[in-house]
Design an enzyme around this catalytic site. Structure first.
Site, short mmCIF file in Angstrom:
data_model
loop_
_atom_site.label_atom_id
_atom_site.label_comp_id
_atom_site.label_asym_id
_atom_site.label_seq_id
_atom_site.Cartn_x
_atom_site.Cartn_y
_atom_site.Cartn_z
N ASN A 163 6.21 5.74 8.19
CA ASN A 163 6.13 4.53 7.47
C ASN A 163 7.62 3.82 7.03
O ASN A 163 8.88 3.96 7.32
CB ASN A 163 6.54 4.94 5.85
CG ASN A 163 6.50 3.38 4.84
OD1 ASN A 163 6.74 2.28 5.24
ND2 ASN A 163 5.33 3.52 3.76
N LYS A 218 9.91 2.79 4.75
CA LYS A 218 10.20 4.46 4.41
C LYS A 218 12.14 4.45 5.12
O LYS A 218 12.97 5.19 4.52
CB LYS A 218 9.36 5.31 4.34
CG LYS A 218 8.76 5.20 2.83
CD LYS A 218 8.50 7.12 2.84
CE LYS A 218 7.76 6.93 1.49
NZ LYS A 218 6.31 8.47 2.32
N GLU A 247 -1.56 17.74 6.89
CA GLU A 247 -2.21 17.13 5.66
C GLU A 247 -1.24 17.85 4.80
O GLU A 247 -1.04 18.42 4.16
CB GLU A 247 -3.50 18.48 6.39
CG GLU A 247 -4.41 17.91 4.50
CD GLU A 247 -5.45 19.32 4.55
OE1 GLU A 247 -6.66 18.95 3.71
OE2 GLU A 247 -5.61 19.96 5.59
N ASP A 306 8.37 11.86 -0.34
CA ASP A 306 6.30 11.82 -0.81
C ASP A 306 7.11 11.37 -2.15
O ASP A 306 7.53 11.40 -3.28
CB ASP A 306 5.88 12.99 -1.29
CG ASP A 306 4.48 13.17 -1.01
OD1 ASP A 306 4.34 12.56 -0.33
OD2 ASP A 306 3.94 12.86 -2.48
N PHE A 317 7.51 -3.27 -0.12
CA PHE A 317 6.16 -3.00 0.46
C PHE A 317 5.15 -1.72 -0.40
O PHE A 317 5.48 -2.41 -1.81
CB PHE A 317 6.65 -1.63 1.44
CG PHE A 317 7.22 -0.84 0.81
CD1 PHE A 317 8.98 -0.18 0.56
CD2 PHE A 317 6.49 1.11 0.53
CE1 PHE A 317 8.70 0.49 0.44
CE2 PHE A 317 6.63 1.63 0.75
CZ PHE A 317 8.05 1.73 0.18
N GLY A 318 4.64 -1.87 -0.33
CA GLY A 318 3.52 -1.38 -0.80
C GLY A 318 3.45 -1.86 -2.56
O GLY A 318 3.30 -3.39 -2.86
N TYR A 319 3.96 -1.35 -3.64
CA TYR A 319 3.24 -1.84 -4.91
C TYR A 319 4.37 -3.38 -5.22
O TYR A 319 4.01 -2.59 -6.91
CB TYR A 319 3.08 -0.41 -5.76
CG TYR A 319 1.65 0.08 -5.93
CD1 TYR A 319 0.53 -0.04 -6.18
CD2 TYR A 319 1.87 1.25 -4.64
CE1 TYR A 319 -0.55 0.43 -5.34
CE2 TYR A 319 1.12 2.11 -4.10
CZ TYR A 319 -0.36 1.10 -5.18
OH TYR A 319 -1.67 1.78 -4.17
N ASP A 320 5.52 -2.82 -4.61
CA ASP A 320 6.25 -4.08 -5.57
C ASP A 320 6.15 -4.76 -5.78
O ASP A 320 7.31 -5.44 -6.63
CB ASP A 320 7.34 -4.15 -4.03
CG ASP A 320 9.25 -2.84 -3.79
OD1 ASP A 320 8.54 -1.61 -4.42
OD2 ASP A 320 9.23 -2.35 -2.57
N ARG A 328 14.03 4.99 -5.38
CA ARG A 328 14.07 6.29 -3.18
C ARG A 328 15.63 6.42 -3.55
O ARG A 328 15.92 7.26 -3.09
CB ARG A 328 13.47 5.47 -2.66
CG ARG A 328 14.01 6.10 -0.64
CD ARG A 328 13.47 5.09 -0.18
NE ARG A 328 11.19 5.93 -0.38
CZ ARG A 328 10.44 4.46 -0.74
NH1 ARG A 328 11.11 3.42 -0.95
NH2 ARG A 328 9.29 5.36 -1.22
P1 IMP Z 1 3.63 8.74 0.51
O1 IMP Z 1 3.95 7.87 2.59
O2 IMP Z 1 2.18 9.72 1.16
O3 IMP Z 1 5.21 9.19 0.40
O4 IMP Z 1 2.84 7.92 0.08
C1 IMP Z 1 4.09 6.39 -0.56
C2 IMP Z 1 2.80 5.83 -0.99
O5 IMP Z 1 3.84 5.17 -2.36
C3 IMP Z 1 3.61 4.49 -0.49
O6 IMP Z 1 2.42 3.95 0.97
C4 IMP Z 1 3.48 3.41 -1.73
O7 IMP Z 1 1.98 2.61 -1.27
C5 IMP Z 1 4.25 3.97 -2.59
N1 IMP Z 1 5.05 3.71 -2.65
C6 IMP Z 1 6.05 4.78 -2.36
N2 IMP Z 1 7.28 4.33 -2.99
C7 IMP Z 1 7.27 2.76 -2.69
C8 IMP Z 1 8.25 1.89 -3.27
O8 IMP Z 1 9.64 1.27 -2.90
N3 IMP Z 1 8.42 0.13 -3.43
C9 IMP Z 1 6.90 0.56 -3.46
N4 IMP Z 1 4.98 1.35 -3.17
C10 IMP Z 1 6.17 2.44 -2.68
#
Ligand code: IMP
Length: 199
Positions: free
Chosen positions: A10, A13, A41, A70, A150-153, A179
């Site tokens: 990612n 990250k 996995e 994670d 990113f993601g749910y921010d 994080r």
């Molecule tokens: P992982 O890569 O399996 O740990 O999945 C982490 C997932 O959680 C990401 O793909 C996002 O969907 C969400 N996530 C984790 N940290 C953040 C963040 O800081 N902001 C927004 N979404 C997050």
């Protein structure tokens, strides 16, 4: 200089881990820079287990000390979902679709409490393992706001703030994020361990 492989595909990250950890003798490299691929996995039942699965696999492939994050978002009204399944919520691999699904699932719910959680594992070739975990509590908005992060921010409002983590600068987000907190704790643990090693 101590080089750690970040066990993540990612790019967001990687960017945040670098912003937080790369200073005073700590360097982070990506899978691409190390020239390896690792996609174990993630079949653990907790953030911690999945962080260790990723870190151990990366260390074994590279022979380098490996760090893994994670993380995910835990929503109280949904019994903790999406939790460890945040990256593949609803079987979707598009972050925009995942956010829209989460907002739909939350329609009409008055309890909007949510928390971001980050579990950080560090695994050394000599078998030493370190672990930290932190959360950032807050609530889900009713609609998306902001374009950072990113993601749910864009739908996460940290407690005590009026802006989502997508409306914050990287520095502001890192100062309060799950994080940021977990990585700063990891940094302390790493420095203590490395100092002990050198003596
Ligand atoms: P992982 O890569 O399996 O740990 O999945 C982490 C997932 O959680 C990401 O793909 C996002 O969907 C969400 N996530 C984790 N940290 C953040 C963040 O800081 N902001 C927004 N979404 C997050």
């Amino acid at each position: 200089m101590m080089t750690f492989l970040l066990a993540s595909n990612n790019p967001n990250k990687l960017r945040e881990c670098r912003e937080i950890l790369e200073k005073d003798g700590i360097r982070i490299i990506s899978f691409k820079e190390a020239g390896i691929e690792s996609n174990p996995e993630e079949n653990g039942t907790s953030f911690k287990e999945n962080a260790f699965i990723k870190a151990r696999a990366a260390m074994e492939k590279s022979g380098l000390p490996a760090l893994a994050d994670d993380s995910g978002i835990v929503v109280r009204a949904l019994g903790g979902a999406p939790g460890i399944y945040s990256a593949r919520y609803g079987g979707l691999d598009d972050e925009g679709k995942q956010r829209r699904l989460l907002l739909r699932e939350m329609e009409g719910k008055t309890d909007r409490a949510a928390a971001f959680v980050a579990s950080i594992a560090c695994v050394f070739p000599d078998g030493k393992e370190l672990w930290t975990e932190a959360e950032c509590r807050g609530e889900l908005t009713e609609e998306e706001r902001g374009t950072g992060g990113f993601g749910y921010d864009p739908i996460f409002l940290p407690a005590g703030f009026t802006r989502t983590t997508a409306e914050m600068s990287p520095e502001e987000k890192n100062a309060i994020s799950h994080r940021g907190k977990a990585l700063r704790m990891m940094e302390e643990r790493l420095r203590a361990y490395l100092e002990g090693e050198e003596k």
